[in-house]
Design an enzyme around this catalytic site. Structure first.
Site, mmCIF file in Angstrom:
data_model
loop_
_atom_site.group_PDB
_atom_site.id
_atom_site.type_symbol
_atom_site.label_atom_id
_atom_site.label_comp_id
_atom_site.label_asym_id
_atom_site.label_seq_id
_atom_site.Cartn_x
_atom_site.Cartn_y
_atom_site.Cartn_z
ATOM 1 N N TRP A 1 36.319 45.106 34.144
ATOM 2 C CA TRP A 1 37.155 43.994 34.616
ATOM 3 C C TRP A 1 37.959 44.370 35.851
ATOM 4 C CZ3 TRP A 1 36.867 45.802 29.613
ATOM 5 C CH2 TRP A 1 36.195 44.995 28.705
ATOM 6 N N ASP A 2 37.742 45.535 36.445
ATOM 7 C CA ASP A 2 38.558 46.036 37.551
ATOM 8 C C ASP A 2 40.008 46.201 37.116
ATOM 9 O OD1 ASP A 2 39.304 46.938 40.035
ATOM 10 O OD2 ASP A 2 39.349 44.977 40.981
ATOM 11 N N TYR A 3 40.211 46.738 35.914
ATOM 12 C CA TYR A 3 41.549 47.013 35.414
ATOM 13 C C TYR A 3 41.941 48.465 35.700
ATOM 14 C CZ TYR A 3 41.708 42.546 32.866
ATOM 15 O OH TYR A 3 41.740 41.208 32.523
ATOM 16 N N ASP A 4 41.700 48.906 36.965
ATOM 17 C CA ASP A 4 42.190 50.220 37.384
ATOM 18 C C ASP A 4 43.649 50.371 36.958
ATOM 19 O OD1 ASP A 4 39.807 50.327 38.736
ATOM 20 O OD2 ASP A 4 40.670 50.078 40.723
ATOM 21 N N LYS B 1 47.220 46.851 34.758
ATOM 22 C CA LYS B 1 46.819 45.513 35.188
ATOM 23 C C LYS B 1 46.683 44.559 34.018
ATOM 24 C CE LYS B 1 44.189 46.328 39.474
ATOM 25 N NZ LYS B 1 42.856 46.129 40.098
#
Length: 847
Positions: free
Chosen positions: A520-523, A548
């Site tokens: 989910w691009d939850y860097d 995030k």
């Protein structure tokens, strides 16, 4: 004529809702629009036929919309407005005397309005009453206050900001976003006024993603900030006068190659007490310094800048070089110039690390070689301009300059490495490297070797505990973000985690994963924040990690074990073929997680665009947070901007509270099957290449979840300020924060709660300051209650983290950078603005 026009509008309005409502029902949505559309269609038909009964039917439409709206969203104005605002406006137009008197078929009492007109008037009045009540009702506010004994706690004195300075991005290497300064208080903050206003120049080049979001440093009566052009500017912190400017020569970028031109901040180091050998060489002249600057460009980045963008499976474009760049820094330190005992370390947007004198703004030779520059492409695979550089300041200890980097995710499955490297503080020679693809070996790689491509990177800020000698790094994931079917277990092991490394050797001490198998691009976006907390009666050296996805994890920074409870919760496993989502995800005792989204939460300015948002919602895959991306399209909520981003939270170590700006905006994530070619599937002409994900089965289309009118499909509030007790995890207060003044076509200051990006700070005076919202204000809050006490208008978006310091004139200053943000959509600017109390206010505060 007017009657027929209004009747036609009502009829068409009703037909649109009726047709769209039927479509929504077929997708499993509400019948409400069908009913409302049918009532309005009947009303329009009757009005076209000259029947006053159409007014009664229209009154029924208002009544239905009112009851339906209250049933779905309660007495919440911004939830009710789309359902009834346009209807009431049309109702008022239908009550105009020329319209009512042009309806011959009906009763004639009440001055010609008849009973039918009076019924419509009554419905409008009822709607107005409900609207008035809802306007003074804020169901999303949670008032509260910190206990009096903690609210009055004296300022912490060990926050790492000695003598009223701001020597690091977050005030100190602990990352707390805190200063013990207490001259400005809740009692006098309203008197803050502009002390000076500096323009940094046209720092916004014509490249997408450009952002002036620097947080200034203030050390020994000098302010330092950086620009998207990788310039350093030194200012007088009391007057705002420019003292010097360092401008590197940069590799040329184009809109197609550019991804994100920014510099969030600089790193400062003072070596005067370290016993270094000092030379008697004077600072270079302007001509000599210009030659050093040019040499740093020619000797370091020419090879990288000349390579075509490498986007395919680890090989350069045929016939083009793909150089392996080796470390050629000196092995032994040479005497250092006296003016270079205090240095500023600048990460440039073309992947260099430059050492500059904090006193003169000139290159400091000896770090990386005679040109004072380290090439951050050392040992990198897949050399490609703009695919890698450091957007955040490095971590500097008395031993080393430690650098992570930002990898241009989602171009392909073979990109530069996310390696973390430590360079000797004197020579710039690499002393260790932590490669997430080979974490067991931290010795510097041999010449001709490269790091593991495409492993998780650390693009945000790191923190340092000198007593434990541990450096803490937030980690992202390997590319691509939205599909992880090809990732190995090793690539996933340290992804989307916070890790602790021995600052002298780079050895991994512990890791804590905040998202399992992140797709989910939850860097992990924010600097780990170090604070000692009293939890269940015991003093715990803690690490606070904002994320995030909205979780704020509180860990024991010695071991990485949770200091506040963390539980694993089951999540959706409905993913595309080849994907392997994790069955559970961690949830913290401190959670800003968004509520589960429903059709009733969809929004718009009118019932029509709200209905279209509900149709779009029903078409999307959504099973709560952590719904995997899909071929049909998934609602990802929160989106990749996150509930919290690189701005993190502000921590008051004396009161042991966190002050945060949680943001709630959904994105849509759609996987698109792609051929195993260089064909672009999702990229827009003239912009940086999109999420093509070359070498994988899918490209990805990511978009904010917006209505046809360009507004968020989810109803407000979109942003809050929130205070949290870090010792228990309990929320102290939560308040809707920000206006749509700079979001809407008409600049109306409605308090909807708006998104933003950028961080808050806290002070010993019991205040928090924040400028990151998408309306152009800097605000001051009582940290004990969250009450907004002061605001000042900014000339552009303030997407940065403020700083505060004590000037030589005895006044405490607040400094804000208002540079806007291209991706957020706020107005771009180049303003640096300092605020202070007037002289009389300073005298009063000191008594």
């Amino acid at each position: 004529m007017i009657r027929n026009l209004l009747a036609a509008v009502v009829l068409l309005f009703g037909l649109a809702l009726l047709v769209g409502g039927v479509r929504l029902v077929t997708l499993g949505g509400t019948w409400g629009y069908v009913v409302l559309g049918a009532i309005l269609t009947l009303s329009g038909a009757l009005l076209l036929g000259g029947r006053k009964g159409g007014l009664v039917v229209y009154a029924a439409a208002i009544a239905f919309a009112l009851v339906w709206g209250v049933w779905e969203v309660g007495l919440y104005w911004w939830g009710l407005a789309p359902r009834g605002g346009v209807l009431v406006l049309l109702g008022l137009l239908l009550l105009l005397p020329p319209v009512v008197r042009a309806l011959p078929r009906g009763t004639t009492g009440f001055r010609g309005y008849g009973a039918e007109g009076m019924i419509l008037a009554a419905s409008v009045v009822a709607a107005a009453v409900v609207a008035g009540i809802s306007m003074i009702t804020q169901p999303y506010d949670t008032p509260g206050a910190l206990a009096a004994d903690r609210a009055l706690a004296p300022p912490a004195t060990d926050a790492g900001a000695p003598d009223g300075e701001w020597p690091a991005y977050a005030g100190s290497l602990a990352g707390e976003h805190y200063s013990p300064l207490a001259q400005i208080t809740p009692a006098n903050v309203g008197a803050l006024e502009v002390a000076w206003h500096y323009h940094a120049g046209d720092v916004h080049v014509d490249l997408p993603g450009t952002a002036l979001e620097s947080t200034p440093l203030v050390v020994e009566d000098t302010m330092y900030l950086c620009t998207p052009k990788s310039e350093i500017i030194a200012l007088d912190p009391v007057t705002g006068e420019e003292r010097w400017r360092f401008s590197p020569v940069l590799a040329e970028l184009t809109p197609e190659l550019s991804t994100y031109a920014t510099c969030r901040g600089l790193a400062y180091h003072d070596g005067r007490d370290l016993g270094w050998e000092v030379s008697d060489a004077p600072p270079p002249t302007a001509e000599e310094n210009a030659a050093l600057v040019q040499a740093s460009m020619e000797g370091v980045t020419t090879a990288a800048a000349g390579v075509s963008q490498n986007i395919v499976a680890g090989t350069a474009i045929p016939g083009e070089p793909n150089p392996i760049i080796v470390d050629d820094a000196p092995t032994e330190p040479s005497p250092i110039r006296a003016d270079c005992l205090r240095r500023i370390f600048l990460p440039t947007r073309d992947a260099r690390l430059v050492a500059v004198s904090a006193e003169t703004g000139t290159i400091c030779p000896g770090f990386g070689g005679g040109d004072g520059t380290v090439n951050l492409w050392i040992g990198q695979p897949n050399v490609s301009p703009t695919a890698y550089y450091s957007t955040s300041p490095p971590l500097v200890t008395d031993e080393a300059v430690i650098v992570g980097g930002s990898v241009n995710d989602n171009l392909s499955d073979m990109l530069p490495s996310g390696v973390i490297r430590a360079f000797d503080i004197r020579t710039g020679r690499m002393i260790w490297n932590f490669d997430p693809g080979a974490p067991e070996s931290t010795e510097p790689i041999e010449p001709g070797e490269t790091f593991t491509p495409n492993v998780p990177n650390s693009w945000s800020l790191a923190s340092f505990d000198p007593e434990l000698n541990l450096a803490y790094f937030p980690m992202g994931s390997g590319s691509p973000d939205q599909y992880g079917g090809a990732r190995t277990e090793k690539q996933d092991l340290l992804a989307t985690s916070v890790i602790a490394l021995d600052a002298s050797t780079g050895e991994l001490e512990w890791s804590f994963q905040t998202v399992h198998h992140d797709i989910w691009d939850y860097d992990v976006p924010a600097q780990p924040q170090l604070v000692d907390l009293t939890i269940e009666g015991a003093l715990v050296p803690a690490l606070v990690q904002p994320t995030k996805q909205g979780e704020v994890f509180v860990l024991d920074r010695r071991t990485g074990e949770p200091a506040l409870p963390v539980t694993e919760v089951p999540v959706s496993l409905d993913a595309v073929p080849g994907e392997r989502p994790a069955p559970t995800q961690p949830v913290s005792a401190i959670s800003f997680a968004p509520p589960y989204q429903t059709g009733a939460m969809m929004w718009g300015l009118t019932p029509v665009d709200q209905m279209l948002c509900r149709i779009a919602f029903q078409k999307l895959e959504y099973h709560g947070r952590f719904t995997p991306p899909s071929l049909e399209g998934t609602l990802t909520h929160p989106g990749s901007f996150g509930v919290l981003n690189w701005g993190g939270v502000a921590i008051d170590p004396a009161r042991q509270v966190a002050f945060a700006m949680p943001v709630y905006l959904g994105f849509t994530s759609t996987l698109i099957p792609r051929p195993d070619t260089l064909d672009e599937v999702v990229s827009a002409p003239g912009y940086p290449m999109g999420n093509e994900n070359f070498g994988t089965p899918y490209a990805a289309s990511l978009k904010p979840f917006m209505s046809p009118l360009g507004l968020p499909c989810q109803q407000p509030p979109w942003g809050f300020v929130q205070g949290v007790d870090l010792t228990t995890g309990a929320t102290i207060y939560r308040h809707v924060n920000g206006t749509v003044r700079d979001m809407a076509p008409i600049p109306l200051p409605f308090e909807t709660g708006v998104p933003g990006i950028g961080g808050p700070i806290a002070t010993g005076g019991g205040l928090a300051f924040l400028s990151g919202t998408v309306d152009y204000y800097v605000r001051g809050y009582d940290i004990a209650t969250g009450e907004e006490l002061w605001r000042a208008r900014l000339p552009a978006g303030g997407q940065s983290t403020p700083a505060t310091y004590m000037g030589r004139d005895g006044r405490q200053y607040l400094v804000v950078v208002a540079g806007g943000h291209g991706y957020v959509g706020t107005k771009l600017g180049d303003s640096v603005i300092a605020y202070a109390l007037p002289e009389a206010g300073v005298v009063a505060a000191s008594r």
